[in-house]
Design a protein around this motif. Structure first.
Motif, PDB file in Angstrom:
ATOM      1  N   LEU A 134      10.828 -12.758  -0.634  1.00 48.84           N
ATOM      2  CA  LEU A 134      10.946 -11.306  -0.640  1.00 48.84           C
ATOM      3  C   LEU A 134       9.716 -10.682  -1.294  1.00 48.84           C
ATOM      4  N   PRO A 135       9.108  -9.680  -0.644  1.00 44.96           N
ATOM      5  CA  PRO A 135       7.886  -9.082  -1.195  1.00 44.96           C
ATOM      6  C   PRO A 135       8.149  -8.281  -2.454  1.00 44.96           C
ATOM      7  N   ASP A 136       7.339  -8.527  -3.468  1.00 44.04           N
ATOM      8  CA  ASP A 136       7.406  -7.829  -4.743  1.00 44.04           C
ATOM      9  C   ASP A 136       6.133  -7.004  -4.864  1.00 44.04           C
ATOM     10  N   LEU A 137       6.271  -5.703  -5.036  1.00 41.91           N
ATOM     11  CA  LEU A 137       5.100  -4.823  -4.949  1.00 41.91           C
ATOM     12  C   LEU A 137       5.153  -3.716  -5.983  1.00 41.91           C
ATOM     13  N   ARG A 138       4.000  -3.447  -6.596  1.00 44.80           N
ATOM     14  CA  ARG A 138       3.815  -2.288  -7.467  1.00 44.80           C
ATOM     15  C   ARG A 138       2.390  -1.804  -7.281  1.00 44.80           C
ATOM     16  N   THR A 139       2.259  -0.629  -6.689  1.00 46.03           N
ATOM     17  CA  THR A 139       0.913  -0.132  -6.422  1.00 46.03           C
ATOM     18  C   THR A 139       0.939   1.366  -6.196  1.00 46.03           C
ATOM     19  N   VAL A 140      -0.220   1.988  -6.372  1.00 54.05           N
ATOM     20  CA  VAL A 140      -0.427   3.395  -6.008  1.00 54.05           C
ATOM     21  C   VAL A 140      -1.462   3.414  -4.899  1.00 54.05           C
ATOM     22  N   VAL A 141      -1.127   4.055  -3.784  1.00 53.75           N
ATOM     23  CA  VAL A 141      -2.015   4.054  -2.624  1.00 53.75           C
ATOM     24  C   VAL A 141      -2.030   5.421  -1.963  1.00 53.75           C
ATOM     25  N   PRO A 142      -3.127   5.726  -1.236  1.00 57.91           N
ATOM     26  CA  PRO A 142      -3.081   6.884  -0.338  1.00 57.91           C
ATOM     27  C   PRO A 142      -1.942   6.642   0.649  1.00 57.91           C
ATOM     28  N   VAL A 143      -1.234   7.675   1.006  1.00 58.11           N
ATOM     29  CA  VAL A 143      -0.018   7.485   1.790  1.00 58.11           C
ATOM     30  C   VAL A 143      -0.263   6.755   3.102  1.00 58.11           C
ATOM     31  N   HIS A 144      -1.449   6.932   3.700  1.00 61.24           N
ATOM     32  CA  HIS A 144      -1.708   6.288   4.984  1.00 61.24           C
ATOM     33  C   HIS A 144      -1.919   4.774   4.854  1.00 61.24           C
ATOM     34  N   ALA A 195       0.175   2.893   2.903  1.00 62.80           N
ATOM     35  CA  ALA A 195       1.429   2.319   2.397  1.00 62.80           C
ATOM     36  C   ALA A 195       1.875   1.123   3.238  1.00 62.80           C
ATOM     37  N   GLU A 196       1.807   1.237   4.539  1.00 62.22           N
ATOM     38  CA  GLU A 196       2.232   0.132   5.400  1.00 62.22           C
ATOM     39  C   GLU A 196       1.369  -1.095   5.185  1.00 62.22           C
ATOM     40  N   ALA A 197       0.056  -0.888   5.062  1.00 59.16           N
ATOM     41  CA  ALA A 197      -0.855  -2.005   4.832  1.00 59.16           C
ATOM     42  C   ALA A 197      -0.569  -2.681   3.495  1.00 59.16           C
ATOM     43  N   ALA A 198      -0.195  -1.896   2.486  1.00 67.42           N
ATOM     44  CA  ALA A 198       0.116  -2.464   1.172  1.00 67.42           C
ATOM     45  C   ALA A 198       1.347  -3.364   1.249  1.00 67.42           C
ATOM     46  N   VAL A 199       2.314  -2.979   2.057  1.00 68.00           N
ATOM     47  CA  VAL A 199       3.520  -3.796   2.215  1.00 68.00           C
ATOM     48  C   VAL A 199       3.191  -5.095   2.939  1.00 68.00           C
ATOM     49  N   ILE A 200       2.351  -5.015   3.960  1.00 68.57           N
ATOM     50  CA  ILE A 200       1.946  -6.224   4.692  1.00 68.57           C
ATOM     51  C   ILE A 200       1.244  -7.199   3.751  1.00 68.57           C
ATOM     52  N   THR A 201       0.380  -6.677   2.903  1.00 66.83           N
ATOM     53  CA  THR A 201      -0.315  -7.524   1.932  1.00 66.83           C
ATOM     54  C   THR A 201       0.677  -8.180   0.972  1.00 66.83           C
ATOM     55  N   ALA A 202       1.672  -7.417   0.523  1.00 67.75           N
ATOM     56  CA  ALA A 202       2.683  -7.966  -0.383  1.00 67.75           C
ATOM     57  C   ALA A 202       3.483  -9.063   0.310  1.00 67.75           C
ATOM     58  N   CYS A 203       3.776  -8.866   1.594  1.00 68.85           N
ATOM     59  CA  CYS A 203       4.512  -9.890   2.351  1.00 68.85           C
ATOM     60  C   CYS A 203       3.682 -11.169   2.472  1.00 68.85           C
ATOM     61  N   GLU A 204       2.401 -11.012   2.736  1.00 65.98           N
ATOM     62  CA  GLU A 204       1.528 -12.175   2.853  1.00 65.98           C
ATOM     63  C   GLU A 204       1.421 -12.916   1.527  1.00 65.98           C
ATOM     64  N   THR A 205       1.370 -12.166   0.443  1.00 64.54           N
ATOM     65  CA  THR A 205       1.290 -12.770  -0.890  1.00 64.54           C
ATOM     66  C   THR A 205       2.545 -13.578  -1.213  1.00 64.54           C
ATOM     67  N   SER A 206       3.695 -13.104  -0.743  1.00 62.11           N
ATOM     68  CA  SER A 206       4.950 -13.807  -1.001  1.00 62.11           C
ATOM     69  C   SER A 206       5.184 -14.965  -0.034  1.00 62.11           C
ATOM     70  N   GLY A 207       4.277 -15.115   0.930  1.00 63.83           N
ATOM     71  CA  GLY A 207       4.422 -16.199   1.895  1.00 63.83           C
ATOM     72  C   GLY A 207       5.337 -15.868   3.056  1.00 63.83           C
TER      73      GLY A 207
END
Length: 206
Positions: A58-68, A70-82
Motif C-alpha cells: 500500500l502506498p504511503d505518501l506525504r508531500t506538498v505538490v502543485p495540484v497538477h 498530484a497524480e504523478a506523486a501517487v504513481i511515484t509512491a506506488c512504485e516506491t512501495s513496489g
C-alpha cells in the motif's frame, strides 16, 4: 435550508450535505455547511484489488505538490512501495489526482498537501476539528471516517460514518468565515477482517 445554530459566540455551521454528483463538494462554501460528502461506490474489481494488497504494497505518501502533479506523486509512491503497474493502480492515481484538482478549485489554491496513510491501528481516536481551512478525506480500504455534531460526542446514536470510497470535505478551524464549525470527525476502529486501512488526506496549501 441551513441548520446553522445561533450561539452567544455566533453561528455554528452544522449541516452535512450529501450527493452522488461531484458538484456536491462545492456546497462546503455555503452558509451553515460544515461538511460535504460525495457519495461514491467503488467499482467491485478495484475494491477487490486494493483489499487484496499486502500492507507493504500500500502506498504511503506525504508531500506538498502543485495540484497538477498530484497524480504523478501517487504513481511515484506506488512504485516506491513496489506496487506494480496495472489498470487498478492507474484508477487509484487518477482518482486522487482528480480529487486534488477539485479540492484546489473549491479552495482556490495551486498547491495541495497529500497524505496516504496506511494504518492497522486507530490514528485519531478522539473526535476533533482539524486546524486547516478544510480537509478532504477518502478511505480506499477499511472503514470510513466517523463524524458527529459538536456536543454529541458521547451519544453513539448520533455518530455517522462516511462510506468507503466516498469523498468527504470537512471545514476546519481556519475556515475563513465568522461561522464556527459544528461537525467533528475521527478515525474508526481498524478490524482484523478489513486489514490495514488506506486513507487519503488532502489539505489546501496557500
Amino acid at each position: 435550508m441551513s441548520l446553522a445554530l445561533e450561539t452567544s459566540a455566533g453561528s455554528v455551521a452544522a449541516d452535512v450535505f450529501m450527493g452522488r454528483d461531484a458538484d456536491i463538494l462545492t456546497e462546503i462554501a455555503s452558509p451553515g455547511v460544515a461538511a460535504a460528502i460525495w457519495q461514491r461506490t467503488p467499482e467491485p474489481g478495484f475494491q477487490s484489488w486494493i483489499d487484496g494488497l499486502g500492507k507493504d504494497q500500500l502506498p504511503d505518501l506525504r508531500t506538498v505538490v502543485p495540484v497538477h502533479l498530484a497524480e504523478a506523486a501517487v504513481i511515484t509512491a506506488c512504485e516506491t512501495s513496489g506496487l506494480k503497474a496495472s489498470p487498478e493502480r492507474d484508477v487509484l492515481a487518477s482518482d486522487i489526482g482528480a480529487l486534488a484538482v477539485m479540492m484546489a478549485k473549491i479552495l482556490a489554491v495551486d498547491h495541495v498537501r497529500l497524505r496516504l496513510d496506511v494504518a492497522d491501528e486507530v490514528m485519531c481516536p478522539k473526535f476533533h476539528i482539524d486546524r486547516v481551512p478544510a480537509r478532504l478525506l477518502c478511505t480506499y480500504r477499511g472503514s470510513g471516517t466517523e463524524y458527529v455534531p459538536l456536543g454529541s460526542e458521547a451519544g453513539p446514536k448520533r455518530i455517522r460514518r462516511v462510506k468507503r470510497g466516498a469523498a468527504a470535505l470537512f471545514r476546519g478551524t481556519l475556515w475563513d468565515t465568522d461561522e464556527t464549525t459544528g461537525i467533528l470527525h475521527r478515525s474508526p476502529e481498524v478490524t482484523p477482517e478489513d486489514g490495514p486501512r488506506l486513507l487519503l488526506v488532502i489539505d489546501p496549501v496557500a
